[in-house]
Design an enzyme around this catalytic site. Structure first.
Site, mmCIF file in Angstrom:
data_model
loop_
_atom_site.group_PDB
_atom_site.id
_atom_site.type_symbol
_atom_site.label_atom_id
_atom_site.label_comp_id
_atom_site.label_asym_id
_atom_site.label_seq_id
_atom_site.Cartn_x
_atom_site.Cartn_y
_atom_site.Cartn_z
ATOM 1 N N ASP A 67 48.743 50.082 40.786
ATOM 2 C CA ASP A 67 49.468 48.937 40.092
ATOM 3 C C ASP A 67 48.883 48.593 38.774
ATOM 4 O OD1 ASP A 67 46.830 47.922 40.913
ATOM 5 O OD2 ASP A 67 47.590 46.511 42.463
ATOM 6 N N ASN A 136 44.277 37.716 50.786
ATOM 7 C CA ASN A 136 45.530 37.150 51.413
ATOM 8 C C ASN A 136 46.251 38.384 52.132
ATOM 9 O OD1 ASN A 136 46.307 38.740 49.361
ATOM 10 N ND2 ASN A 136 47.747 36.904 48.267
ATOM 11 N N HIS A 138 46.982 41.221 50.816
ATOM 12 C CA HIS A 138 47.936 42.030 49.813
ATOM 13 C C HIS A 138 47.307 43.686 49.860
ATOM 14 C CE1 HIS A 138 45.813 40.915 45.867
ATOM 15 N NE2 HIS A 138 45.635 41.937 46.173
ATOM 16 N N GLU A 143 52.399 41.344 47.571
ATOM 17 C CA GLU A 143 52.102 39.990 48.012
ATOM 18 C C GLU A 143 52.732 39.427 49.367
ATOM 19 O OE1 GLU A 143 49.328 38.747 46.788
ATOM 20 O OE2 GLU A 143 49.673 38.097 44.703
HETATM 21 C C1 GLP Z 1 43.667 43.425 43.575
HETATM 22 C C2 GLP Z 1 44.385 44.849 43.194
HETATM 23 C C3 GLP Z 1 44.402 45.580 44.616
HETATM 24 C C4 GLP Z 1 43.179 45.450 45.028
HETATM 25 C C5 GLP Z 1 42.929 44.119 45.647
HETATM 26 C C6 GLP Z 1 41.664 43.705 46.026
HETATM 27 O O1 GLP Z 1 44.122 42.347 43.002
HETATM 28 N N1 GLP Z 1 45.902 44.510 42.776
HETATM 29 O O2 GLP Z 1 44.846 46.899 44.302
HETATM 30 O O3 GLP Z 1 43.008 46.240 46.048
HETATM 31 O O4 GLP Z 1 43.545 43.029 44.584
HETATM 32 O O5 GLP Z 1 40.761 43.538 44.986
HETATM 33 P P1 GLP Z 1 39.082 43.255 45.054
HETATM 34 O O6 GLP Z 1 38.492 44.678 45.446
HETATM 35 O O7 GLP Z 1 38.808 42.972 43.618
HETATM 36 O O8 GLP Z 1 38.620 42.377 45.949
#
Ligand code: GLP
Length: 251
Positions: A67, A136, A138, A143
């Site tokens: 992403d 959440n 995702h 989402e």
């Molecule tokens: C982010 C990214 C995801 C990631 C997830 C967890 O916002 N878009 O690809 O895996 O959310 O992020 P984090 O590892 O900072 O908790």
């Protein structure tokens, strides 16, 4: 879905980094799907260390990140592209031509998403997809919603997801873009193998929901149960909160 429990976040990172390095050495040519976020920081640190120590050759490795924020690209300090350059790509022998990335600055985002779909398909798909998980539920930036997108698309981010990313924007939530480009569920499930990393107790609810034998668009990560080769690597704080009714099966 296999859950592997490790004592610490560092042990999770070390184990997955070792697996990735071994696969690169064994296969030579391999295509990886990669995440950003706080969770993979230790993973990339370990991967760089192992790559240097073992002289791992990255020149035939292709990568596609999952992403990118709308409005941000390689020239922007807060782009995911910059995150990857800083934490991995500049530190291993990858050919920049083999780095696939969504461009959040593309003039036509729909065309950019279609280009990315094609690029992944033309590369023969993802051999291993590494994912983090949002609190959440995702994955990438898919989402929770009434319906999920199969293909690469522009996603509107939940406030909690923007807040979780604020650290990368100097702690300033208002600087986190409200939308992002992300691969969809078909690309995720099309990967030949998937490794999910989830560390810290804030991820326990999402992991539990993802592993509960119910597939729901309200927890996009639950769709991973439809895939035959998914490993979820968790640390002890997550594992402690997974125990009890509705718990998960461990390896
Ligand atoms: C982010 C990214 C995801 C990631 C997830 C967890 O916002 N878009 O690809 O895996 O959310 O992020 P984090 O590892 O900072 O908790």
């Amino acid at each position: 879905m296999t859950v592997e429990v490790f004592p610490t976040e560092a042990a999770v990172a070390e184990s997955l980094a070792r697996r990735l390095a071994d696969e690169i050495v064994e296969r030579g040519t391999t295509t990886l799907g990669l995440p950003t976020g706080r969770t993979p920081l230790l993973l990339y640190e370990a991967l760089v260390r192992i790559s240097r120590a073992d002289r791992v050759d990255w020149t035939r490795v292709r990568t596609f990140n999952v992403d990118e924020f709308e409005g941000l690209g390689s020239g922007d300090a807060t782009s995911y592209r910059r995150f990857m350059d800083e934490h991995l790509f500049s530190k291993v022998s990858i050919d920049p031509a083999n780095v696939g990335f969504l461009d959040g600055r593309a003039p036509d985002l729909g065309a950019e998403c279609a280009r990315y779909e094609r690029a992944i398909a033309d590369a023969g798909g993802l051999d291993r997809l590494v994912l983090g998980i949002g609190a959440n539920g995702h994955i990438a930036f898919n989402e929770p919603a009434d319906g999920l997108h199969a293909d690469t698309h522009v996603a509107t981010l939940e406030l909690t997801s923007r807040a979780a990313n604020a650290w990368w924007f100097g702690g300033e939530l208002h600087r986190v873009p409200p939308r992002a480009l992300t691969i969809g569920l078909a690309t995720v499930l099309g990967a030949r193998a998937i490794s999910v990393i989830a560390t810290g107790e804030s991820k326990a609810d999402a992991v539990r929901a993802a592993c509960q034998r119910t597939v729901t668009t309200r927890c996009p990560a639950s769709f991973l149960q439809l895939h035959a080769d998914v490993t979820v690597l968790v640390d002890q704080p997550v594992a402690d909160l997974l125990d009890g009714p509705g718990g998960v099966s461990r390896r």
